[in-house]
Motif scaffolding. Sequence first.
Motif, PDB file in Angstrom:
ATOM      1  N   THR A 198       0.827  -1.216   0.000  1.00 44.38           N
ATOM      2  CA  THR A 198       0.000   0.000   0.000  1.00 44.38           C
ATOM      3  C   THR A 198       0.852   1.253   0.000  1.00 44.38           C
ATOM      4  O   THR A 198       0.459   2.250  -0.586  1.00 44.38           O
ATOM      5  N   LEU A 201       2.422   1.582  -3.501  1.00 43.43           N
ATOM      6  CA  LEU A 201       1.449   1.690  -4.587  1.00 43.43           C
ATOM      7  C   LEU A 201       1.349   3.144  -5.046  1.00 43.43           C
ATOM      8  O   LEU A 201       1.097   4.027  -4.251  1.00 43.43           O
ATOM      9  N   ILE A 205      -3.034   5.419  -9.236  1.00 39.59           N
ATOM     10  CA  ILE A 205      -3.987   4.371  -9.576  1.00 39.59           C
ATOM     11  C   ILE A 205      -5.269   4.541  -8.759  1.00 39.59           C
ATOM     12  O   ILE A 205      -6.324   4.051  -9.133  1.00 39.59           O
ATOM     13  N   LEU A 206      -5.170   5.227  -7.632  1.00 40.86           N
ATOM     14  CA  LEU A 206      -6.333   5.320  -6.747  1.00 40.86           C
ATOM     15  C   LEU A 206      -7.143   6.583  -6.945  1.00 40.86           C
ATOM     16  O   LEU A 206      -8.315   6.632  -6.585  1.00 40.86           O
ATOM     17  N   VAL A 208      -8.503   8.316  -9.451  1.00 45.20           N
ATOM     18  CA  VAL A 208      -9.712   8.355 -10.281  1.00 45.20           C
ATOM     19  C   VAL A 208     -10.876   7.588  -9.624  1.00 45.20           C
ATOM     20  O   VAL A 208     -11.943   8.165  -9.387  1.00 45.20           O
ATOM     21  N   PRO A 209     -10.686   6.295  -9.271  1.00 44.48           N
ATOM     22  CA  PRO A 209     -11.812   5.585  -8.655  1.00 44.48           C
ATOM     23  C   PRO A 209     -12.227   6.171  -7.307  1.00 44.48           C
ATOM     24  O   PRO A 209     -13.429   6.213  -7.010  1.00 44.48           O
ATOM     25  N   GLN A 210     -11.258   6.644  -6.516  1.00 43.55           N
ATOM     26  CA  GLN A 210     -11.644   7.250  -5.233  1.00 43.55           C
ATOM     27  C   GLN A 210     -12.459   8.515  -5.472  1.00 43.55           C
ATOM     28  O   GLN A 210     -13.437   8.767  -4.772  1.00 43.55           O
ATOM     29  N   MET A 213     -15.922   7.432  -6.249  1.00 40.62           N
ATOM     30  CA  MET A 213     -16.602   6.973  -5.030  1.00 40.62           C
ATOM     31  C   MET A 213     -17.084   8.151  -4.190  1.00 40.62           C
ATOM     32  O   MET A 213     -18.242   8.220  -3.794  1.00 40.62           O
ATOM     33  N   PRO A 229     -10.269   8.661   5.016  1.00 42.33           N
ATOM     34  CA  PRO A 229      -9.344   7.556   4.718  1.00 42.33           C
ATOM     35  C   PRO A 229      -8.199   7.454   5.720  1.00 42.33           C
ATOM     36  O   PRO A 229      -7.686   6.370   5.962  1.00 42.33           O
TER      37      PRO A 229
ATOM     38  N   PHE B  36     -10.782   1.450   0.544  1.00 41.33           N
ATOM     39  CA  PHE B  36     -10.080   2.574  -0.076  1.00 41.33           C
ATOM     40  C   PHE B  36      -8.942   2.160  -1.001  1.00 41.33           C
ATOM     41  O   PHE B  36      -8.334   3.003  -1.643  1.00 41.33           O
ATOM     42  N   THR B  37      -8.595   0.876  -1.027  1.00 39.16           N
ATOM     43  CA  THR B  37      -7.513   0.470  -1.927  1.00 39.16           C
ATOM     44  C   THR B  37      -7.936  -0.639  -2.893  1.00 39.16           C
ATOM     45  O   THR B  37      -7.951  -0.435  -4.105  1.00 39.16           O
ATOM     46  N   PHE B  39     -10.901  -2.265  -3.506  1.00 44.13           N
ATOM     47  CA  PHE B  39     -12.077  -2.023  -4.332  1.00 44.13           C
ATOM     48  C   PHE B  39     -11.834  -0.948  -5.386  1.00 44.13           C
ATOM     49  O   PHE B  39     -12.121  -1.178  -6.573  1.00 44.13           O
ATOM     50  N   PRO B  40     -11.301   0.221  -5.014  1.00 40.78           N
ATOM     51  CA  PRO B  40     -11.063   1.232  -6.062  1.00 40.78           C
ATOM     52  C   PRO B  40     -10.177   0.720  -7.197  1.00 40.78           C
ATOM     53  O   PRO B  40     -10.422   1.037  -8.365  1.00 40.78           O
ATOM     54  N   MET B  41      -9.175  -0.093  -6.857  1.00 38.35           N
ATOM     55  CA  MET B  41      -8.290  -0.580  -7.921  1.00 38.35           C
ATOM     56  C   MET B  41      -9.045  -1.451  -8.907  1.00 38.35           C
ATOM     57  O   MET B  41      -8.945  -1.273 -10.126  1.00 38.35           O
ATOM     58  N   PHE B  43     -12.272  -1.549  -9.320  1.00 41.60           N
ATOM     59  CA  PHE B  43     -13.275  -0.695  -9.931  1.00 41.60           C
ATOM     60  C   PHE B  43     -12.679   0.049 -11.127  1.00 41.60           C
ATOM     61  O   PHE B  43     -13.263   0.085 -12.216  1.00 41.60           O
ATOM     62  N   SER B  44     -11.474   0.585 -10.940  1.00 45.91           N
ATOM     63  CA  SER B  44     -10.907   1.368 -12.049  1.00 45.91           C
ATOM     64  C   SER B  44     -10.450   0.454 -13.175  1.00 45.91           C
ATOM     65  O   SER B  44     -10.480   0.842 -14.341  1.00 45.91           O
TER      66      SER B  44
END
Lengths: 362, 310
Positions: A198, A201, A205-206, A208-210, A213, A229, B36-37, B39-41, B43-44
Amino acid sequence: MSVITGKRVKNQTAGKEIKDRQNFRSILVSIAVTLFVSWLAFVFLTPLYELLNASLGAASREPNQPYGPYVGRIFTYENKDLSVYKVPVNGQIQELALIEPGRANSVFIDPNNPTVRINYPGSYRELERLWVFKPQFKNYVDAWNNLPNGFARGLLNTFLIAGLGTLGILISSLFTAYGLARFNLPGKDLMLLLVTITFMLPPIILFVPQYIMFFKVGWVGTWLPLIVPDFFGNGVSIFMLRQFFLAIPREFDEAAKVDGANPLQILWFILLPLLRTSVIAVAIINFIIIWNDFFNPTLYLAGKTDLMPLSVLIRAFSSARGSTDPQMISAAAVIATVVPMALFLLAQKPFIRAITMPGLDK
Amino acid sequence: MTRDIKQKSRYSGLESVDRRWGWAFLAPWLIGLVVFTAFPMLFSLVLSFTNYNLVPDVPFAFIGFKNWISLFSDPGMRQSFLVTMRYILIVVPFLILSPLFLALFINAKPLLLKGLFITLFFLPTLVPGIVTGIIWQGSLSNGGTISRFIKSVGLESPMWLSDANWVMPAIALVGLWSIGNTILQMIAALKNVPKELYEAALIDGANAFVSFTRITLPLMSSVLFFNITAAIIYGFQYFTISFLLFNGQGGPNDSALFFMLKVFKEALVYRNMGYASTMSWAMLLIILIITQILFTLNRRFVYYAGDDRK
């Protein structure tokens, strides 16, 4: 006998001389190296010095005005503010106040004897003004009053966001690090690997989806995406704190356990007091990172000036007034910089120890 | 006999209580890991195969590999890849060599006031990104400190922020300012080199250069490697400073169109989340490949003290 003694004495003085010379040389080398590194440090810090200078300077600069906190000397005469120039009179340079500017002919007066008018055949623009060192501390007051929604609000926002975020990181990372360091759980190694992943990482990568959300649950435009978070652990902090826990012998836990303490009590009463400085260092590092963060507030607080921390607010301020009031932007920038620097200077030793902790580089 | 069994069961009872505590302590992090890690990964990754757009009037559809294919035909994508490569080739070496240089001086025996110098060189690292941006936008502008200095030496100052050829050197200059962390790590590594090695080398007649290349560098290789890897990974996500230096734009002729800026714009300006997800996944894959290569090199060249890997 006496000859031998004399020789020995001679040898001793020679030895002392060589030693003295070596000492002298090493002192010279020390001074030279220190001077060189001082010069490097001076170059390194020049931009900060320039910022400080700019924050104390005048709003607008005339072409010949020196950089920094200098303003033109003013002579007040009959309720008028007159600029003072260096004027050549009869082959001598005199400091005179300009009373009638003109292109072909300018009239000056002597501040010491204001009733006498002195004619200068030429434009006052060819002459050099006199500058005085006068830091404009009011720039700070102006910046404080002119930042959108007020500086105080921005400062409070920054403190709250960084404070709450740090609190969240500290609580959750302490628990996680304690869990990983002290409990023999199945899959412990895998979880440690996940902690490492983590924090390695790439955040790219996080984001856009975050963002999607947080957008969908209506958190964009609030502080929640910046703070929540953090209450679920932070990779680097977990890693560092776990190392700190591992450095404490288990006997401390065992002894408390025999006395009937539960794990929460052991953490609170036994381990935390032992780790106090390290935990403070981790807290300060995180506080500074959040305080300085620009990306996340830009992402989640676009358009919400009343919620913005200083980093984003100063940018908004700078796009709006940067060209007209650079001195105010600089003053705001100085205020935003002072807090992380002060925190670092307060806890420098544990801070540096945490950053250079062995194991982080492997 | 019975007592024995009783004791054993009580012991394992304690163990399971302990485990329950352990899981309780890990729970927040585990939940966060999923929410926060992980699932978003995923998902994207799914989104990268869709045309998902936050603008409501674009109908949602799975479009297969269309996004992935357009990565290769998108000129902006190609440009941002080139910019990132230029960053890695031009800026990263500076970010490794200058902290090494400074650390060698700070660690040198004759230097007085070591602690003070560590503090001084670290201070710029604490300056918020926005302030760094403001300071350097001023310093690099026409008539700023840097150009005044260059002119005072009698040279022509380049247009740092408006000449595409000078954008990367400008970024390197700004980057050089915030190398405090690397300096600290390198000083720590230098301190860890056993003094006896230098003494032995001196007896063997090695000069300073030889002992630096044969002793210092190999013993520092793990820190150097870590910082090179970190700087390259960071290079792929370089954002804040160039965003501020170039006012949120890609700079002259898109010479500062960093990858992150491209994704940022795709996501926040065009709200095209599907394509933005594809770009971030592509970048993750590139980063993974590069790290893999670096780690292979690492295994071959890097020395770790007390390493039990043979």
